[in-house]
Enzyme design. Structure first.
Site, PDB file in Angstrom:
ATOM      1  NE  ARG A  44      -1.609  -2.330   2.709  1.00  0.00           N
ATOM      2  CZ  ARG A  44      -1.684  -3.593   2.257  1.00  0.00           C
ATOM      3  NH1 ARG A  44      -2.697  -3.967   1.566  1.00  0.00           N
ATOM      4  NH2 ARG A  44      -0.732  -4.467   2.536  1.00  0.00           N
ATOM      5  CB  THR A  45       3.479   2.585   2.208  1.00  0.00           C
ATOM      6  OG1 THR A  45       2.759   2.117   3.346  1.00  0.00           O
ATOM      7  CG2 THR A  45       4.068   3.945   2.502  1.00  0.00           C
ATOM      8  CG  HIS A  48       3.590   3.979   8.520  1.00  0.00           C
ATOM      9  ND1 HIS A  48       3.714   4.826   7.428  1.00  0.00           N
ATOM     10  CD2 HIS A  48       3.216   2.774   8.019  1.00  0.00           C
ATOM     11  CE1 HIS A  48       3.431   4.129   6.330  1.00  0.00           C
ATOM     12  NE2 HIS A  48       3.129   2.892   6.657  1.00  0.00           N
TER      13      HIS A  48
HETATM   14  N1   CP Z   1      -0.166   0.079   5.833  1.00  0.00           N
HETATM   15  C1   CP Z   1       1.033  -0.224   5.274  1.00  0.00           C
HETATM   16  O1   CP Z   1       2.067   0.340   5.599  1.00  0.00           O
HETATM   17  O2   CP Z   1       0.959  -1.224   4.343  1.00  0.00           O
HETATM   18  P1   CP Z   1       2.193  -1.725   3.464  1.00  0.00           P
HETATM   19  O3   CP Z   1       3.174  -2.376   4.420  1.00  0.00           O
HETATM   20  O4   CP Z   1       1.604  -2.675   2.469  1.00  0.00           O
HETATM   21  O5   CP Z   1       2.810  -0.507   2.842  1.00  0.00           O
END
Ligand code: CP
Length: 302
Positions: free
Chosen positions: A51-52, A129
């Site tokens: 996602r990020t 984050h």
């Molecule tokens: N929410 C999040 O950080 O997902 P990813 O690890 O897939 O980026």
């Protein structure tokens, strides 16, 4: 470079966070604004991400920018022994902004102190984050119509979950009541509880939540962060303790929404996905608008 970087959610303060939410709303309504024409954004992911990384890439594409970087540090000269310092100094010569995820806590701060261009922290170990937090705030605001005075349930790995840590700090500006539900070994670290004490924010710790779920406005549930455990047996003991099932939503508040930063492992049963309370996939979509806003604000383009 320093002052424009987003290392911790505290870099923005309440006014800065609200400004990003306003901008995210603008980009949700006007997604394709070519304000990054001629700009190069570096995306350095020393840890896996879906996602990020991809929502940043989507955001950059919608804004008309170009992306360089890597999604796997094994394809970079880090494998030859190059230091983080040398990597950042080099990449900052090639780009206008660096988005970085790294397994070491404090790595984003370090990078921001040596880079010629702003650093956006896309997750540093179990620490922070902040871009996830801004999309979480945007999701909460969109579903609740306010950020103020909410009853926030945080469930799962509250020790290693960096999204939890940033969100605790951000929401403390809006007078929440926190209910923290976790295994004894995965409780919120003391530093965050001291922070809440200093801010006069109420919080309660529990090992179960079925009997109190009817009070929640937001349930923010996280997976147990397998990658942070040095002892695999500890992970085995603490995983799969909290599983949110559809039947548990009977009698909950009309405005309740379930958030999860994702990826999901087993914490939310798939029968929840089609309920009106499930919001986690829309939350992931909100990451695109929010990251458009963060990039535009960091580069001073709005
Ligand atoms: N929410 C999040 O950080 O997902 P990813 O690890 O897939 O980026």
């Amino acid at each position: 470079m320093k002052n424009k970087s987003l290392v911790s959610i505290e870099d923005y303060g309440k006014e800065g966070m609200l400004k990003i939410l306003e901008l995210a709303d603008y980009f949700e309504k006007n997604p394709n604004q070519k304000i990054l024409d001629g700009k190069v954004i570096a995306s350095l992911f020393f840890e896996p991400s879906t996602r990020t990384r991809l929502s940043f890439e989507s955001a950059i594409n919608k804004l008309g920018g170009r992306i360089i970087g890597f999604s796997d540090a094994n394809s970079s000269s880090v494998t030859k022994g190059e230091s983080l310092k040398d990597t950042i100094i080099t990449v900052s010569k090639y780009s206008d902004l660096i988005v970085m995820r790294h397994p070491l806590e404090g790595s984003a701060k370090f990078a921001s102190e040596i880079s010629d261009v702003p650093i956006i922290n896309a997750g540093d170990g179990a620490n922070q984050h902040p871009t996830q937090t801004l999309l979480d705030l945007y999701s909460i605001y969109k579903t609740q119509g306010t950020l103020e005075n909410l009853n926030i349930f945080m469930v799962g790995d509250l020790k290693y979950g960096r999204t939890v840590h940033s969100l605790i700090m951000a929401l403390s500006h809006f007078n929440p009541t926190f209910n923290f539900i976790s295994h004894e070994k995965l409780k919120v670290p003391t530093e965050y509880k001291l922070y809440l004490d200093e801010q006069g924010i109420k919080y309660y710790e529990h090992s179960e939540f079925t009997d109190i779920i009817s009070r929640a406005d937001i349930i923010y549930i996280t997976r147990v962060q397998i990658e942070r455990f040095s002892d695999p047996l500890e992970y085995e003991k603490t995983k799969n303790i909290y599983v949110l099932k559809k039947e548990m939503l009977v009698g909950t508040k009309e405005n309740l929404k379930i958030l999860h930063p994702l990826p999901r492992v087993n914490e939310i049963s798939e029968d929840v996905d089609d309920t009106k309370e499930a919001y986690y996939f829309t939350q992931a979509l909100n990451g695109v608008y929010t990251r458009q806003a963060i990039i535009a604000a960091t580069l001073g383009l709005v």
